[in-house]
Design a protein around this motif. Structure first.
Motif, mmCIF file in Angstrom:
data_model
loop_
_atom_site.group_PDB
_atom_site.id
_atom_site.type_symbol
_atom_site.label_atom_id
_atom_site.label_comp_id
_atom_site.label_asym_id
_atom_site.label_seq_id
_atom_site.Cartn_x
_atom_site.Cartn_y
_atom_site.Cartn_z
ATOM 1 N N MET A 112 -16.640 14.098 15.724
ATOM 2 C CA MET A 112 -16.965 12.816 15.174
ATOM 3 C C MET A 112 -18.342 12.367 15.682
ATOM 4 O O MET A 112 -19.098 11.806 14.938
ATOM 5 C CB MET A 112 -15.860 11.831 15.572
ATOM 6 N N ARG A 113 -18.609 12.632 16.955
ATOM 7 C CA ARG A 113 -19.900 12.242 17.531
ATOM 8 C C ARG A 113 -21.029 12.995 16.839
ATOM 9 O O ARG A 113 -22.079 12.424 16.560
ATOM 10 C CB ARG A 113 -19.892 12.525 19.018
ATOM 11 N N LYS A 114 -20.799 14.275 16.535
ATOM 12 C CA LYS A 114 -21.827 15.066 15.863
ATOM 13 C C LYS A 114 -22.083 14.523 14.466
ATOM 14 O O LYS A 114 -23.216 14.472 14.004
ATOM 15 C CB LYS A 114 -21.408 16.533 15.785
ATOM 16 N N ASP B 17 -21.915 3.996 2.958
ATOM 17 C CA ASP B 17 -21.065 4.617 1.939
ATOM 18 C C ASP B 17 -20.706 6.049 2.329
ATOM 19 O O ASP B 17 -19.558 6.478 2.170
ATOM 20 C CB ASP B 17 -21.764 4.615 0.571
ATOM 21 N N MET B 18 -21.682 6.785 2.856
ATOM 22 C CA MET B 18 -21.416 8.162 3.280
ATOM 23 C C MET B 18 -20.409 8.187 4.423
ATOM 24 O O MET B 18 -19.518 9.029 4.451
ATOM 25 C CB MET B 18 -22.715 8.852 3.712
ATOM 26 N N TYR B 19 -20.558 7.253 5.359
ATOM 27 C CA TYR B 19 -19.612 7.200 6.474
ATOM 28 C C TYR B 19 -18.211 6.894 5.983
ATOM 29 O O TYR B 19 -17.243 7.503 6.412
ATOM 30 C CB TYR B 19 -20.039 6.162 7.511
ATOM 31 N N GLU B 20 -18.114 5.927 5.081
ATOM 32 C CA GLU B 20 -16.793 5.575 4.552
ATOM 33 C C GLU B 20 -16.171 6.745 3.804
ATOM 34 O O GLU B 20 -14.973 6.986 3.891
ATOM 35 C CB GLU B 20 -16.899 4.350 3.641
ATOM 36 N N VAL C 219 -12.011 11.467 10.399
ATOM 37 C CA VAL C 219 -11.075 10.822 11.323
ATOM 38 C C VAL C 219 -9.644 11.227 10.988
ATOM 39 O O VAL C 219 -8.848 11.538 11.873
ATOM 40 C CB VAL C 219 -11.245 9.288 11.290
ATOM 41 N N ALA C 220 -9.313 11.245 9.703
ATOM 42 C CA ALA C 220 -7.961 11.645 9.292
ATOM 43 C C ALA C 220 -7.686 13.093 9.691
ATOM 44 O O ALA C 220 -6.593 13.413 10.171
ATOM 45 C CB ALA C 220 -7.797 11.465 7.787
ATOM 46 N N GLN C 221 -8.681 13.956 9.515
ATOM 47 C CA GLN C 221 -8.515 15.364 9.884
ATOM 48 C C GLN C 221 -8.351 15.509 11.397
ATOM 49 O O GLN C 221 -7.515 16.282 11.870
ATOM 50 C CB GLN C 221 -9.713 16.175 9.404
ATOM 51 N N ALA C 222 -9.126 14.750 12.155
ATOM 52 C CA ALA C 222 -9.012 14.803 13.615
ATOM 53 C C ALA C 222 -7.643 14.303 14.064
ATOM 54 O O ALA C 222 -7.029 14.881 14.963
ATOM 55 C CB ALA C 222 -10.118 13.967 14.259
ATOM 56 N N ASP C 223 -7.147 13.239 13.418
ATOM 57 C CA ASP C 223 -5.815 12.731 13.750
ATOM 58 C C ASP C 223 -4.740 13.775 13.458
ATOM 59 O O ASP C 223 -3.809 13.951 14.233
ATOM 60 C CB ASP C 223 -5.506 11.452 12.967
#
Length: 108
Positions: free
Chosen positions: A1-3, A48-51, A58-62
């Motif tokens: 996520m940081r990357k 928009d790109m972040y969203e 984030v969903a994949q990391a979860d």
């Protein structure tokens, strides 16, 4: 996520630099208002790109974290089960030895 966030910030900086460079290259003298308007548009695009991509990341990391937790839970459960089984066998063996020793002492 940081990357991912670092990449988005780098993209935003490069786009602003590219906007300023192209205005200078075209012979225009960029005004701060023009740069500000361009950066506002760029910020909206980055949001928009972040969203779009960040939420998926984030969903994949979860999901991956959930998988790791599930695997760790299974490993801990198996280890506890094995330890209990080993303790039970050791306890029964100890009782057998004590009983055997008791009867050997009686017959001696």
């Amino acid at each position: 996520m940081r990357k991912f966030m670092s990449a988005l910030c780098l993209l935003a900086i490069l786009c602003v630099a590219g906007l300023v460079f192209t205005q200078l290259y075209d012979g225009e003298n960029p005004a701060m208002e023009d740069i500000g308007a361009g950066t506002d548009e760029l910020v909206d695009q980055v949001k928009d790109m972040y969203e779009e991509y960040g939420a998926a990341a984030v969903a994949q990391a979860d999901e991956k974290l959930g998988d790791v937790v599930e695997q760790a839970d299974e490993a801990i459960g198996e280890a506890v089960e094995s330890a209990v089984e080993g303790a039970k066998e050791g306890f029964l063996e100890s009782i057998k030895e004590s009983i055997s020793s008791f009867f050997q002492d009686l017959s001696s």
